[in-house]
Design a protein around this motif. Structure first.
Motif, PDB file in Angstrom:
ATOM      1  N   GLN A  99      -9.376  -6.735   5.328  1.00  6.80           N
ATOM      2  CA  GLN A  99      -7.941  -6.453   5.409  1.00  6.80           C
ATOM      3  C   GLN A  99      -7.456  -5.734   4.158  1.00  6.80           C
ATOM      4  OE1 GLN A  99      -6.583 -10.484   6.178  1.00  6.80           O
ATOM      5  NE2 GLN A  99      -5.856  -9.869   8.200  1.00  6.80           N
ATOM      6  N   GLN A 110       1.480  -9.390   9.181  1.00  5.16           N
ATOM      7  CA  GLN A 110       0.381  -8.635   9.785  1.00  5.16           C
ATOM      8  C   GLN A 110      -0.961  -9.194   9.310  1.00  5.16           C
ATOM      9  OE1 GLN A 110       0.658  -4.457   8.969  1.00  5.16           O
ATOM     10  NE2 GLN A 110      -0.840  -3.901  10.535  1.00  5.16           N
ATOM     11  N   VAL A 111      -1.040  -9.505   8.009  1.00  2.66           N
ATOM     12  CA  VAL A 111      -2.277 -10.061   7.462  1.00  2.66           C
ATOM     13  C   VAL A 111      -2.612 -11.368   8.172  1.00  2.66           C
ATOM     14  CG1 VAL A 111      -3.289 -11.117   5.400  1.00  2.66           C
ATOM     15  CG2 VAL A 111      -2.082  -8.936   5.207  1.00  2.66           C
ATOM     16  N   HIS A 112      -1.589 -12.110   8.573  1.00  2.00           N
ATOM     17  CA  HIS A 112      -1.844 -13.408   9.202  1.00  2.00           C
ATOM     18  C   HIS A 112      -1.744 -13.379  10.719  1.00  2.00           C
ATOM     19  CE1 HIS A 112      -2.582 -15.760   5.633  1.00  2.00           C
ATOM     20  NE2 HIS A 112      -1.889 -14.800   5.043  1.00  2.00           N
ATOM     21  N   ARG A 131       0.999 -17.518 -12.314  1.00  3.10           N
ATOM     22  CA  ARG A 131      -0.216 -17.065 -11.622  1.00  3.10           C
ATOM     23  C   ARG A 131      -1.143 -18.231 -11.290  1.00  3.10           C
ATOM     24  NH1 ARG A 131      -1.326 -11.648 -11.709  1.00  3.10           N
ATOM     25  NH2 ARG A 131      -3.554 -12.019 -11.750  1.00  3.10           N
ATOM     26  N   ILE A 175       5.557 -14.306  -3.064  1.00  4.57           N
ATOM     27  CA  ILE A 175       5.536 -13.919  -4.468  1.00  4.57           C
ATOM     28  C   ILE A 175       6.120 -12.527  -4.649  1.00  4.57           C
ATOM     29  CG2 ILE A 175       3.170 -13.006  -4.389  1.00  4.57           C
ATOM     30  CD1 ILE A 175       2.826 -14.349  -7.250  1.00  4.57           C
ATOM     31  N   LEU A 212      -1.685 -12.956  -0.545  1.00  6.49           N
ATOM     32  CA  LEU A 212      -1.525 -13.035   0.910  1.00  6.49           C
ATOM     33  C   LEU A 212      -2.783 -13.581   1.580  1.00  6.49           C
ATOM     34  CD1 LEU A 212       0.310  -9.666   1.676  1.00  6.49           C
ATOM     35  CD2 LEU A 212       1.295 -11.947   1.561  1.00  6.49           C
ATOM     36  N   GLN A 244      -0.012 -19.800   3.152  1.00  7.85           N
ATOM     37  CA  GLN A 244       1.207 -19.017   2.947  1.00  7.85           C
ATOM     38  C   GLN A 244       2.415 -19.906   2.652  1.00  7.85           C
ATOM     39  OE1 GLN A 244       1.507 -15.061   3.776  1.00  7.85           O
ATOM     40  NE2 GLN A 244      -0.091 -15.884   2.460  1.00  7.85           N
ATOM     41  N   ARG A 299      -2.094 -21.314  -0.917  1.00  2.00           N
ATOM     42  CA  ARG A 299      -2.145 -19.855  -0.818  1.00  2.00           C
ATOM     43  C   ARG A 299      -2.633 -19.446   0.580  1.00  2.00           C
ATOM     44  NH1 ARG A 299      -6.208 -15.988  -1.805  1.00  2.00           N
ATOM     45  NH2 ARG A 299      -7.644 -17.539  -2.614  1.00  2.00           N
ATOM     46  N   LEU A 300      -3.692 -20.101   1.044  1.00  4.68           N
ATOM     47  CA  LEU A 300      -4.213 -19.769   2.371  1.00  4.68           C
ATOM     48  C   LEU A 300      -3.187 -20.072   3.460  1.00  4.68           C
ATOM     49  CD1 LEU A 300      -7.868 -21.112   1.987  1.00  4.68           C
ATOM     50  CD2 LEU A 300      -7.100 -18.733   1.968  1.00  4.68           C
ATOM     51  N   ASP A 307      -2.354 -19.433  -7.530  1.00  2.00           N
ATOM     52  CA  ASP A 307      -3.803 -19.414  -7.331  1.00  2.00           C
ATOM     53  C   ASP A 307      -4.383 -18.018  -7.581  1.00  2.00           C
ATOM     54  OD1 ASP A 307      -6.261 -20.716  -6.728  1.00  2.00           O
ATOM     55  OD2 ASP A 307      -6.224 -19.863  -4.719  1.00  2.00           O
ATOM     56  N   LEU A 308      -3.696 -17.235  -8.436  1.00  2.00           N
ATOM     57  CA  LEU A 308      -4.246 -15.942  -8.854  1.00  2.00           C
ATOM     58  C   LEU A 308      -5.081 -16.122 -10.120  1.00  2.00           C
ATOM     59  CD1 LEU A 308      -1.125 -13.638  -8.291  1.00  2.00           C
ATOM     60  CD2 LEU A 308      -3.144 -13.832  -6.841  1.00  2.00           C
ATOM     61  N   TYR A 360       3.755 -20.160  -0.196  1.00  3.79           N
ATOM     62  CA  TYR A 360       4.631 -19.490  -1.161  1.00  3.79           C
ATOM     63  C   TYR A 360       4.697 -17.996  -0.873  1.00  3.79           C
ATOM     64  CZ  TYR A 360       0.624 -17.569  -3.722  1.00  3.79           C
ATOM     65  OH  TYR A 360      -0.502 -16.872  -4.070  1.00  3.79           O
ATOM     66  N   PRO A 406       2.876  -9.280   5.128  1.00  2.00           N
ATOM     67  CA  PRO A 406       2.305 -10.641   5.092  1.00  2.00           C
ATOM     68  C   PRO A 406       2.076 -11.207   6.489  1.00  2.00           C
ATOM     69  CG  PRO A 406       4.183 -10.453   3.597  1.00  2.00           C
ATOM     70  CD  PRO A 406       4.166  -9.200   4.412  1.00  2.00           C
TER      71      PRO A 406
END
Lengths: 261, 260
Positions: free
Chosen positions: A172, B102-104, B49, B80, A166, B76, B73-74, B53-54, B78, B100
């Protein structure tokens, strides 16, 4: 859901609490009978009836001294809790700080409070409660720090991956996953520290300062050979310790309900 | 249209050294459903992964929605879903779906609206205020899929999301997933070790071999209603069709070849 320890069906609460209550009452009766029958001198062991009489006679003093001792314990508990959680958070965020602070905090757990109390009393003077509250703080910081630090390390790999996927910032990730995930550990630390706070608060009073707490009353009553009175304050100390223990237990239950273990 | 995923000569060597991926070439088109199948340790999860980008590839190029994987990834691009639902058990179901967003920094009202929409899509509206612990494994996995879809990604990455479910729930979830991806038009890269699952869901089944992880063959799948309106009933028809069994045999033979 949190699995609760099931009480035996049908008999309910009585079945769980009755045996220890009967045992406790039985022990008191035996104590009374033995003291009277054997004529044990009161400086060795006063009879429960004599102690109960003193509790009644000193009730006003008991309440006021208990509130002083309890107040010191509470202030130290809150201060130690805040410091312990803050240090654990810093240690989780900064590896360097963690490596520097962890041994120091753990070493603090080896410091006997009986060694600290007289030093603090001389440092701050005997007309203030600050040295006693400080002693409690030192005692509380350690268990809170240790269990909070453990909780903050327990991030599930899938949650860590999720936060990365995310693109969550470190702050966060702490706010959404690390901290809420650590809550059960944090409250467990608080629960363990609560009764220790009362013990520290009482012991700190044995080393001078104002004669306004349970600990100072116990030592002065014992010094004046008023053994039953000393025991009455001991009973009050036990009750105070139990209250803190139960409050900690209640907080822990509240914070961990609706979570899997 | 920009392909959802482009992999060019992707290598991944873990310290040891273990060659997890060797020269992977794969393109997932926009809206395409591609499954990765292979025995344990063939690098299919590692490949997913890498796309997410993990993990960083040790060689080659990874592009997601035409961008480097880290940028996708930055942005969003995708969503997962993992084998474990990985829900935050202290949040309600709706709050998990909102995470997701809320994070953004999506405003609360908009988040609520979107979560309600998604929970309706996965059929869990009445559980919006429940805690994940009160839900069955299949329901938790549906919440995880709703969460993955929250930012309306053009690509859905799924790592054995139904691996822990019983067979009946699993088949129902597959039909659900086909309906949902049909509705959203998202491309899917789906890791599984179940041959029928790969065949029934996919446009293409990518068969991989272990040590080093390589693509041995790409078999056409039997995703129902591709290109046309999707009806959930189609899935059951597919499962009983001769073409389904032929495709299963093809995948099985490709897997066996990879082992020799």
């Amino acid at each position: 859901m949190t699995p609760r320890r099931a009480l035996p069906r049908g008999e309910g609460i009585g079945a769980a609490y009755l045996p220890p209550v009967v045992f406790g009452v039985g022990a008191l009766v035996a104590w009374q009978v033995l003291v009277v029958a054997l004529g044990v001198p009161s400086f060795l062991l006063p009879a429960p009836s004599a102690i109960a009489e003193q509790v009644g006679a000193q009730l006003g003093v008991i309440m006021s001294t208990a509130s002083v001792t309890g107040g010191n314990a509470l202030i130290g508990l809150v201060a130690g809790f805040v410091i312990g959680v803050a240090l654990a958070l810093l240690a989780a965020w900064s590896r360097l700080f963690g490596e520097l602070a962890t041994p120091v905090v753990l070493a603090a757990s080896a410091v006997p409070i009986v060694a600290l109390a007289p030093v603090f009393t001389t440092m701050f003077g005997s007309t203030t409660e600050v040295p006693r509250q400080l002693v409690v703080t030192v005692v509380v910081v350690v268990p809170v720090f240790v269990s909070t630090a453990r909780g903050l390390r327990q991030v599930q790999p899938v949650h860590a991956d999720l936060m990365t996927a995310l693109a969550a910032s470190p702050w966060q990730a702490s706010r959404f996953v690390r901290l809420p995930g650590a809550v059960p550990y944090i409250v467990t630390g608080l629960r363990l520290a609560a009764p220790a706070a009362v013990i520290a608060s009482i012991v700190a009073e044995y080393f001078g300062g104002q004669q306004n707490g349970l600990g100072s009353r116990i030592s002065s009553a014992a010094a004046n050979t008023a053994y039953a009175r000393a025991w009455a304050f001991v009973v009050a100390s036990i009750v105070l310790g139990l209250l803190f223990h139960l409050a900690g237990l209640l907080l822990e239950r509240l914070a961990t309900r609706s979570r899997p273990a | 249209m920009t392909p959802a995923v482009e992999l060019l000569a992707v290598d991944k060597v873990f310290p040891g050294p273990v060659q997890a991926l060797d020269g992977i070439e794969l393109t997932v088109g926009a809206g395409e459903f591609v499954s990765l199948i292979g025995p344990s340790g063939c690098g299919k999860s590692t490949l997913l992964r890498v796309v997410a980008d993990l993990e960083q590839p040790t060689g080659g190029t990874v592009r997601v929605s035409g961008k480097p994987a880290s940028q996708a990834r930055l942005d969003q691009d995708y969503g997962i879903a993992f084998q474990q639902a990985g829900l935050l058990e202290w949040r309600t179901v709706a709050e998990n779906v909102e995470l997701p967003l809320q994070v953004h920094g999506v405003p609360k009202a908009r988040r609520r609206e979107r979560a309600a929409e998604l929970l309706e899509m996965v059929g869990l509206t009445e559980f919006a205020r429940s805690r994940p612990g009160e839900l069955s494994g299949g329901m938790q996995q549906r919440v995880a899929i709703a969460r993955a879809l929250a930012p309306s990604p053009s690509l859905l990455l799924m790592d054995e999301p139904f691996g822990a479910l019983d067979e009946m729930t699993r088949e129902r979830m597959q039909a659900e997933l086909l309906r949902i991806t049909g509705e959203t038009g998202a491309a899917v890269l789906f890791v599984t070790h179940s041959i029928p699952e790969a065949v029934v869901l996919s446009d293409r089944v990518v068969v991989m071999s272990p040590r080093p992880g390589r693509i041995t063959e790409i078999v056409p799948g039997r995703r129902p209603g591709t290109g046309t309106e999707l009806a959930p009933d189609d899935v059951e028809d597919v499962r009983e069709s001769a073409a389904f069994f032929t495709a299963i045999t093809d995948v099985r033979e490709a897997l066996r070849k990879g082992h020799e």
